[in-house]
Design a protein around this motif. Sequence first.
Motif, short mmCIF file in Angstrom:
data_model
loop_
_atom_site.label_atom_id
_atom_site.label_comp_id
_atom_site.label_asym_id
_atom_site.label_seq_id
_atom_site.Cartn_x
_atom_site.Cartn_y
_atom_site.Cartn_z
N GLY A 8 0.00 2.44 -2.54
CA GLY A 8 1.24 2.63 -1.73
C GLY A 8 1.00 4.08 -0.83
O GLY A 8 -0.10 4.56 -1.09
N THR A 9 1.83 4.51 -0.03
CA THR A 9 1.67 5.56 0.77
C THR A 9 2.41 6.83 0.05
O THR A 9 1.80 8.02 -0.14
N PHE A 10 3.27 6.56 -0.72
CA PHE A 10 4.17 7.37 -1.64
C PHE A 10 4.32 8.75 -0.72
O PHE A 10 3.93 9.98 -1.24
N ASP A 11 5.06 8.77 0.38
CA ASP A 11 5.06 10.09 1.10
C ASP A 11 6.65 10.34 1.23
O ASP A 11 7.10 10.00 2.63
N PRO A 12 7.48 10.48 0.54
CA PRO A 12 6.79 11.17 -0.93
C PRO A 12 7.30 10.05 -1.88
O PRO A 12 7.76 9.14 -1.53
N ILE A 13 6.86 10.12 -3.11
CA ILE A 13 7.43 9.13 -4.26
C ILE A 13 8.77 9.25 -4.49
O ILE A 13 9.29 10.34 -4.42
N THR A 14 9.39 8.21 -4.69
CA THR A 14 10.92 8.10 -4.77
C THR A 14 11.17 7.64 -6.37
O THR A 14 10.32 7.12 -6.84
N ARG A 15 12.37 7.54 -6.58
CA ARG A 15 12.96 7.27 -8.12
C ARG A 15 12.79 5.66 -7.98
O ARG A 15 12.71 5.13 -9.12
N GLY A 138 19.48 17.71 6.21
CA GLY A 138 20.17 18.62 5.17
C GLY A 138 20.96 18.03 4.07
O GLY A 138 21.67 18.44 3.34
N GLY A 139 20.63 16.88 4.04
CA GLY A 139 21.04 15.94 3.00
C GLY A 139 20.79 16.14 1.43
O GLY A 139 19.54 16.57 1.40
N ASP A 140 21.63 15.88 0.82
CA ASP A 140 21.29 16.00 -0.77
C ASP A 140 20.22 14.87 -1.21
O ASP A 140 21.01 13.68 -1.29
N ILE A 141 19.00 15.03 -1.54
CA ILE A 141 18.12 13.80 -2.05
C ILE A 141 17.73 14.04 -3.46
O ILE A 141 17.11 13.17 -4.01
N ARG A 142 18.57 14.46 -4.23
CA ARG A 142 18.26 14.86 -5.41
C ARG A 142 18.42 13.67 -6.50
O ARG A 142 17.56 13.31 -7.46
N CYS A 143 19.06 12.75 -5.87
CA CYS A 143 19.66 11.31 -6.62
C CYS A 143 18.36 10.23 -6.36
O CYS A 143 18.67 9.05 -6.76
N LEU A 144 17.77 10.83 -5.29
CA LEU A 144 16.86 9.76 -4.71
C LEU A 144 15.22 9.80 -5.12
O LEU A 144 14.51 9.08 -5.10
N VAL A 145 15.02 11.34 -5.30
CA VAL A 145 13.63 11.40 -5.67
C VAL A 145 13.49 12.21 -6.95
O VAL A 145 14.69 12.99 -7.06
N PRO A 146 12.50 12.41 -7.89
CA PRO A 146 12.42 13.07 -8.99
C PRO A 146 12.70 14.49 -8.68
O PRO A 146 12.38 15.05 -7.70
N ALA A 147 13.40 15.29 -9.60
CA ALA A 147 14.00 16.61 -9.21
C ALA A 147 12.77 17.45 -8.56
O ALA A 147 13.19 18.38 -7.42
N PRO A 148 11.70 17.75 -9.10
CA PRO A 148 10.78 18.68 -8.42
C PRO A 148 10.48 18.19 -7.23
O PRO A 148 9.92 18.99 -6.42
N ALA A 150 12.25 16.65 -5.03
CA ALA A 150 13.30 16.94 -4.12
C ALA A 150 13.21 18.28 -3.50
O ALA A 150 13.45 18.63 -2.25
N GLU A 151 12.85 19.32 -4.32
CA GLU A 151 12.62 20.76 -4.24
C GLU A 151 11.56 20.85 -2.92
O GLU A 151 11.79 21.62 -1.90
N ARG A 152 10.32 20.02 -3.16
CA ARG A 152 9.08 20.17 -2.16
C ARG A 152 9.62 19.55 -0.90
O ARG A 152 9.39 20.29 0.08
N VAL A 153 10.40 18.44 -0.96
CA VAL A 153 10.58 17.81 0.31
C VAL A 153 11.56 18.75 1.14
O VAL A 153 11.54 18.95 2.44
N ALA A 154 12.70 19.19 0.45
CA ALA A 154 13.46 20.23 1.00
C ALA A 154 13.11 21.36 1.73
O ALA A 154 13.24 21.99 2.71
N ALA A 155 12.00 21.90 0.93
CA ALA A 155 11.30 23.20 1.28
C ALA A 155 10.43 22.81 2.71
O ALA A 155 10.21 23.44 3.56
N ARG A 156 9.99 21.54 2.58
CA ARG A 156 8.88 21.14 3.89
C ARG A 156 9.89 20.96 5.03
O ARG A 156 9.40 21.41 6.19
#
Length: 161
Positions: A8-15, A138-148, A150-156
């Motif tokens: 896969g592409t996994f950009d990023p990996i999701t739950r 600016g939406g909350d993605i913590r329930c969509l991707v593993p916690a660490p 989510a932090e990286r995607v939000a920071a990017r």
Amino acid sequence: MAVAICPGTFDPITRGHVDIITRASSIFDTVIVAILVNHGKRQMFSTEERLEMLRVACAHLPNVEIDHFEGLLVDYVRKRGAHVVIRGLRAVSDFEFEMTMALMNRKLDPNIETMYIMASMEYSFLSSSIVKEVAALGGDIRCLVPAPIAERVAARCRGEA
Ligand code: PNS
């Protein structure tokens, strides 16, 4: 030993990806999750970053290996000594693309079989693209991707990393 490749592409990996990989890891001795290195397509995360995120997200699955490949999937599957490709299916809308890919791969190498695992209902709407869109707005993605992740995607998205 039964080895399956989960490409896969996994950009990023999701739950949703983790759900499929977890299910595959309970069936096969070894599951190799392989990122396609596609130089022509601009991704949010580099191959190295995606490899690292996959390692973090799959750290709890001892029989899952993380790798990357370039070129044809069937060549990579042969190189790894595998015969099975695992893909996840979320909804009917996935079917056309998946059928085309499975039949082309079979044409290229009749010894390689593509097998599908149904994603959990709760992830049937989930894709890397929609995660990026929600995060960018600016939406909350913590329930969509593993916690660490989510932090990286939000920071990017904030331009911080
Ligand atoms: O996560 P994705 O983007 O749905 O994964 C698609 C992927 C990487 C599995 C697919 O594009 C692929 O296998 N590409 C490698 C090139 C190839 O083998 N093409 C011919 C068969 S379609």
